[in-house]
Design a protein around this motif. Structure first.
Motif, PDB file in Angstrom:
ATOM      1  N   ILE A  74       0.839  -1.203   0.000  1.00 48.64           N
ATOM      2  CA  ILE A  74       0.000   0.000   0.000  1.00 48.64           C
ATOM      3  C   ILE A  74       0.872   1.251   0.000  1.00 48.64           C
ATOM      4  N   LEU A  75       1.978   1.203   0.753  1.00 44.27           N
ATOM      5  CA  LEU A  75       2.911   2.334   0.755  1.00 44.27           C
ATOM      6  C   LEU A  75       3.522   2.524  -0.628  1.00 44.27           C
ATOM      7  N   ASP A  76       3.896   1.429  -1.280  1.00 46.35           N
ATOM      8  CA  ASP A  76       4.439   1.512  -2.641  1.00 46.35           C
ATOM      9  C   ASP A  76       3.419   2.110  -3.606  1.00 46.35           C
ATOM     10  N   PHE A  77       2.180   1.692  -3.475  1.00 43.92           N
ATOM     11  CA  PHE A  77       1.119   2.250  -4.322  1.00 43.92           C
ATOM     12  C   PHE A  77       0.994   3.755  -4.094  1.00 43.92           C
ATOM     13  N   GLY A  78       0.993   4.170  -2.828  1.00 41.04           N
ATOM     14  CA  GLY A  78       0.878   5.594  -2.518  1.00 41.04           C
ATOM     15  C   GLY A  78       2.043   6.402  -3.060  1.00 41.04           C
ATOM     16  N   ILE A  79       3.262   5.839  -2.964  1.00 38.20           N
ATOM     17  CA  ILE A  79       4.445   6.525  -3.486  1.00 38.20           C
ATOM     18  C   ILE A  79       4.325   6.719  -5.000  1.00 38.20           C
ATOM     19  N   SER A  80       3.957   5.666  -5.705  1.00 37.67           N
ATOM     20  CA  SER A  80       3.798   5.747  -7.169  1.00 37.67           C
ATOM     21  C   SER A  80       2.724   6.762  -7.539  1.00 37.67           C
ATOM     22  N   TYR A  81       1.639   6.737  -6.807  1.00 34.49           N
ATOM     23  CA  TYR A  81       0.512   7.635  -7.085  1.00 34.49           C
ATOM     24  C   TYR A  81       0.901   9.097  -6.875  1.00 34.49           C
ATOM     25  N   VAL A  82       1.571   9.377  -5.763  1.00 31.78           N
ATOM     26  CA  VAL A  82       1.947  10.762  -5.438  1.00 31.78           C
ATOM     27  C   VAL A  82       3.020  11.279  -6.386  1.00 31.78           C
ATOM     28  N   ILE A  83       4.017  10.440  -6.702  1.00 29.60           N
ATOM     29  CA  ILE A  83       5.076  10.865  -7.628  1.00 29.60           C
ATOM     30  C   ILE A  83       4.477  11.237  -8.978  1.00 29.60           C
ATOM     31  N   ASP A  84       3.563  10.416  -9.470  1.00 33.73           N
ATOM     32  CA  ASP A  84       2.926  10.710 -10.754  1.00 33.73           C
ATOM     33  C   ASP A  84       2.129  12.007 -10.678  1.00 33.73           C
ATOM     34  N   HIS A  85       1.443  12.244  -9.565  1.00 34.57           N
ATOM     35  CA  HIS A  85       0.697  13.494  -9.383  1.00 34.57           C
ATOM     36  C   HIS A  85       1.628  14.707  -9.415  1.00 34.57           C
ATOM     37  N   ILE A  86       2.720  14.612  -8.667  1.00 37.75           N
ATOM     38  CA  ILE A  86       3.639  15.751  -8.567  1.00 37.75           C
ATOM     39  C   ILE A  86       4.256  16.091  -9.919  1.00 37.75           C
ATOM     40  N   LEU A  87       4.788  15.071 -10.576  1.00 37.41           N
ATOM     41  CA  LEU A  87       5.479  15.309 -11.840  1.00 37.41           C
ATOM     42  C   LEU A  87       4.514  15.617 -12.984  1.00 37.41           C
ATOM     43  N   SER A  88       3.231  15.377 -12.790  1.00 37.99           N
ATOM     44  CA  SER A  88       2.253  15.666 -13.840  1.00 37.99           C
ATOM     45  C   SER A  88       1.910  17.146 -13.942  1.00 37.99           C
ATOM     46  N   LEU A  89       2.249  17.927 -12.920  1.00 36.87           N
ATOM     47  CA  LEU A  89       1.880  19.340 -12.925  1.00 36.87           C
ATOM     48  C   LEU A  89       2.441  20.065 -14.140  1.00 36.87           C
ATOM     49  N   THR A 236      -0.867   0.045 -11.925  1.00 37.22           N
ATOM     50  CA  THR A 236      -2.192   0.375 -11.386  1.00 37.22           C
ATOM     51  C   THR A 236      -2.208   1.775 -10.780  1.00 37.22           C
ATOM     52  N   ALA A 237      -1.160   2.136 -10.045  1.00 37.05           N
ATOM     53  CA  ALA A 237      -1.106   3.470  -9.442  1.00 37.05           C
ATOM     54  C   ALA A 237      -1.050   4.560 -10.508  1.00 37.05           C
ATOM     55  N   ASN A 238      -0.280   4.323 -11.566  1.00 37.10           N
ATOM     56  CA  ASN A 238      -0.169   5.290 -12.658  1.00 37.10           C
ATOM     57  C   ASN A 238      -1.504   5.506 -13.343  1.00 37.10           C
ATOM     58  N   ILE A 239      -2.238   4.437 -13.599  1.00 32.92           N
ATOM     59  CA  ILE A 239      -3.511   4.566 -14.304  1.00 32.92           C
ATOM     60  C   ILE A 239      -4.535   5.301 -13.448  1.00 32.92           C
ATOM     61  N   PHE A 240      -4.590   4.986 -12.167  1.00 37.76           N
ATOM     62  CA  PHE A 240      -5.506   5.715 -11.277  1.00 37.76           C
ATOM     63  C   PHE A 240      -5.115   7.192 -11.191  1.00 37.76           C
ATOM     64  N   SER A 241      -3.837   7.459 -11.166  1.00 38.27           N
ATOM     65  CA  SER A 241      -3.374   8.850 -11.111  1.00 38.27           C
ATOM     66  C   SER A 241      -3.738   9.607 -12.379  1.00 38.27           C
ATOM     67  N   ILE A 242      -3.550   8.969 -13.541  1.00 43.01           N
ATOM     68  CA  ILE A 242      -3.889   9.597 -14.822  1.00 43.01           C
ATOM     69  C   ILE A 242      -5.374   9.929 -14.878  1.00 43.01           C
ATOM     70  N   LEU A 243      -6.211   8.987 -14.491  1.00 39.78           N
ATOM     71  CA  LEU A 243      -7.657   9.197 -14.537  1.00 39.78           C
ATOM     72  C   LEU A 243      -8.080  10.324 -13.602  1.00 39.78           C
ATOM     73  N   ALA A 244      -7.488  10.383 -12.427  1.00 38.13           N
ATOM     74  CA  ALA A 244      -7.846  11.429 -11.474  1.00 38.13           C
ATOM     75  C   ALA A 244      -7.379  12.799 -11.948  1.00 38.13           C
ATOM     76  N   LEU A 245      -6.140  12.870 -12.424  1.00 38.40           N
ATOM     77  CA  LEU A 245      -5.587  14.157 -12.841  1.00 38.40           C
ATOM     78  C   LEU A 245      -6.282  14.705 -14.080  1.00 38.40           C
ATOM     79  N   ARG A 246      -6.581  13.855 -15.039  1.00 41.40           N
ATOM     80  CA  ARG A 246      -7.190  14.337 -16.274  1.00 41.40           C
ATOM     81  C   ARG A 246      -8.657  14.679 -16.083  1.00 41.40           C
TER      82      ARG A 246
END
Length: 313
Positions: A74-89, A236-246
């Motif tokens: 779960i921590l790994d998922f959160g790290i992947s999700y947050v990193i993708d969010h940050i760098l997506s700005l 999985t974390a990347n795809i959820f991040s993409i869907l949320a950000l877009r």
């Protein structure tokens, strides 16, 4: 070795169910909302669906392994999700520039991003698996990744980006060798007129967004792989991040001043991670310290930006 078949079942179930809600329920019962309000609602729904998937993921790993491994996943998922969010700005800013340059209406922006999401899914999957394969067979590739990240961070920090995309190589090529219609008269990507195929600005923007996503992924995927080694979790974390950000991309710059130091903050984080990768074999650096430093940088950035926007106009 544990079979992760059920993880993918959970993933596709949550994604499909949330997509159906977004496309049918919201359109039917919340049509009176403004585009901005719908985006907030969509973003909340995707965040909620991400939490549901994380909960199912935790139960699965807890049942087949133990609570320590479940918490780590779960921590790994959160790290992947947050990193993708940050760098997506920074990547989202490119979407704004493209939409503004071609004067794409908001309702057509959603259509473009819908197709863009599908392209990103395929791109991220192959890029993550390819990067993971390289790291398994050649450890020195991680040093190459860190050099690329360091160069990207310095470039973002020192080189001023021109928001004018007129000189873009792709646009010049398309305008020269293809029939392009400048006006936007429909939601189609291609038009037939007098037996001639024309490309609309919607298609040009779609390709530009996909190209920017490729460049962005070349930075974000190596960064994530330095912290998380499980490609299933990263995908999985990347795809959820993409869907949320877009779903909420234009709200980010409605809250923040998009001309502020977004590139500088991202460049600092990228350079910090690249240095950590380069010297982790020589200097022991706790991962928690990296996370704390990134959190402090983001907190100071958000606080200072809000103060600047509301108190130092």
């Amino acid at each position: 070795m544990m079979n992760i078949f059920f993880v993918w079942i959970f993933f596709f179930f949550v994604i499909s169910f949330t997509t159906l809600i977004n496309f049918f329920y919201i359109k039917k019962y919340f049509s009176q909302l403004s585009q901005l309000q719908k985006s907030y609602l969509n973003y909340f729904i995707w965040l909620l669906s991400t939490c549901v998937f994380v909960f199912l993921l935790w139960i699965y790993f807890f049942y087949y392994y133990n609570i320590l491994i479940a918490n780590r996943k779960i921590l790994d998922f959160g790290i992947s999700y947050v990193i993708d969010h940050i760098l997506s700005l920074d990547n989202i800013l490119i979407w704004f520039i493209c939409f503004e340059y071609f004067n794409i209406p908001i309702n057509l922006q959603n259509r473009i991003l819908t197709y863009g999401v599908l392209g990103s899914f395929i791109l991220r999957f192959f890029l993550i698996m390819l990067s993971y394969w390289f790291l398994l067979h050649w450890n020195w590739v991680i040093f190459l990744f860190s050099c690329i990240l360091l160069f990207s961070g310095l470039e973002m920090l020192l080189i001023k980006t021109d928001n004018n995309i007129t000189d873009n190589i792709f646009l010049i090529f398309m305008m020269k060798y293809f029939n392009v219609i400048n006006s936007i008269n429909s939601e189609k990507f291609f038009l037939y007129k007098k037996n001639i195929l024309y490309i609309t600005p919607l298609f040009l923007v779609l390709v530009l967004i996909e190209l920017s996503d490729i460049l962005f992924a070349l930075d974000s995927v190596p960064v994530t792989l330095t912290f998380v080694k499980d490609p299933c979790i990263i995908i999985t974390a990347n795809i959820f991040s993409i869907l949320a950000l877009r779903s909420i991309y234009f709200i980010i710059f409605n809250i923040l001043n998009k001309n502020f130091y977004i590139k500088s903050i991202i460049s600092i984080i990228v350079m910090l991670i690249s240095v950590k990768i380069m010297y982790e074999n020589y200097i022991y650096i706790l991962e928690n310290n990296i996370y704390i430093f990134i959190a402090i940088v983001l907190f100071l950035f958000l606080t200072f930006n809000i103060l600047k926007k509301y108190f130092f106009r």
